[in-house]
Design a protein around this motif. Sequence first.
Motif, short mmCIF file in Angstrom:
data_model
loop_
_atom_site.label_atom_id
_atom_site.label_comp_id
_atom_site.label_asym_id
_atom_site.label_seq_id
_atom_site.Cartn_x
_atom_site.Cartn_y
_atom_site.Cartn_z
N ARG A 25 36.66 47.09 32.97
CA ARG A 25 37.50 48.08 32.86
C ARG A 25 38.30 48.30 34.43
NH1 ARG A 25 33.14 50.68 30.56
NH2 ARG A 25 32.37 51.56 32.43
N SER A 26 37.62 47.97 35.36
CA SER A 26 38.35 48.02 36.72
C SER A 26 39.56 46.91 36.72
CB SER A 26 37.49 48.16 37.87
OG SER A 26 36.90 46.65 38.03
N TRP A 27 39.19 45.74 36.20
CA TRP A 27 40.16 44.65 36.00
C TRP A 27 41.34 44.89 35.21
CZ3 TRP A 27 40.97 39.14 36.48
CH2 TRP A 27 39.97 38.73 37.70
N LYS A 28 41.26 45.59 34.39
CA LYS A 28 42.30 46.07 33.50
C LYS A 28 43.28 46.94 34.32
CE LYS A 28 39.97 46.27 28.86
NZ LYS A 28 39.96 47.00 27.71
N GLN A 29 42.92 47.78 35.16
CA GLN A 29 43.91 48.11 36.07
C GLN A 29 44.70 47.26 36.75
OE1 GLN A 29 41.57 51.01 38.06
NE2 GLN A 29 41.26 52.22 36.19
N SER A 30 44.06 46.02 37.19
CA SER A 30 44.76 45.18 37.95
C SER A 30 45.90 44.14 37.08
CB SER A 30 43.71 44.21 38.63
OG SER A 30 42.93 44.93 39.52
N LYS A 31 45.86 44.50 35.90
CA LYS A 31 46.58 43.53 35.01
C LYS A 31 48.13 44.02 35.42
CE LYS A 31 48.17 42.12 30.32
NZ LYS A 31 47.83 42.19 29.14
N ILE A 32 48.81 42.62 35.79
CA ILE A 32 50.39 42.86 36.20
C ILE A 32 51.41 42.17 34.99
CG2 ILE A 32 49.89 43.16 38.61
CD1 ILE A 32 50.63 40.24 38.97
N TRP A 74 35.38 36.93 24.02
CA TRP A 74 35.72 37.42 25.17
C TRP A 74 36.99 38.18 25.40
CZ3 TRP A 74 34.35 39.59 29.42
CH2 TRP A 74 35.09 39.65 30.57
N GLN A 75 38.00 37.41 24.75
CA GLN A 75 39.41 37.83 24.93
C GLN A 75 39.46 39.30 24.07
OE1 GLN A 75 42.04 36.91 26.52
NE2 GLN A 75 40.80 35.50 27.33
N SER A 76 38.74 39.22 22.95
CA SER A 76 38.78 40.71 22.16
C SER A 76 37.91 41.91 23.07
CB SER A 76 38.34 40.22 20.76
OG SER A 76 36.91 40.13 20.83
N LEU A 77 37.10 41.34 23.48
CA LEU A 77 36.31 42.38 24.51
C LEU A 77 37.40 43.02 25.55
CD1 LEU A 77 33.75 43.79 25.75
CD2 LEU A 77 33.53 41.83 26.88
N PHE A 78 37.91 41.95 26.07
CA PHE A 78 38.74 42.36 27.12
C PHE A 78 40.15 43.15 26.82
CE2 PHE A 78 39.11 41.14 31.68
CZ PHE A 78 40.25 41.47 32.10
N SER A 79 40.55 42.73 25.80
CA SER A 79 41.61 43.48 25.28
C SER A 79 41.55 44.80 24.87
CB SER A 79 42.45 42.93 24.36
OG SER A 79 41.62 42.66 22.95
N LYS A 80 40.38 45.23 24.78
CA LYS A 80 39.84 46.70 24.10
C LYS A 80 40.38 47.85 25.13
CE LYS A 80 36.63 45.27 20.94
NZ LYS A 80 35.20 45.42 20.29
#
Length: 164
Positions: free
Chosen positions: A124-131, A158-164
């Motif tokens: 979840r914290s990584w999602k905030q770092s997406k640029i 993994w990609q589907s987990l990350f894109s939620k």
Amino acid sequence: MDDTMIKDPYAGPQSCDACPHCADVCDDPSCTTCLDKIKGDHSHAGGGSNSASETYKQSAVFTMCQVRRHNHETSTWLLVGKNIYDVTICLSIHPGGSKGILKKSGGVHDCTEDMTFHSRKTIRSWKQSKIGILVPCPGNQSIVSSDTAKSFMDKKGWQSLFSK
């Protein structure tokens, strides 16, 4: 002949290593080619800036030419599939230290597999770092290496987990 008198023809402002096909710019702040690129057409991927500036944060698409420059302690970008994350602020707090992150930064490694062992809270914290996302450079239609593409395709879960 005195070696101090010999000038390297590839040193200085004439040594621009920016990709001529995309918004990638070199590290030389006096490079007229890159300054013209920054001032000129901003329709290229990445908006024509090399630092992790507002220009990048607003643009959302980058080429591998641009990502490759962000592999040091003052600007650290990781590639996870086709997603790009600015993890510079994570270097000082990462439990494993900064060395492992830096080694894989700048697009040299697809970190999809590396992310599988992180907690949901970290994800979840990584999602905030997406640029942004990776797009092909107009000079090279291949977005990523075949190894990166294979890794991306092999990790659909993994990609589907990350894109939620």
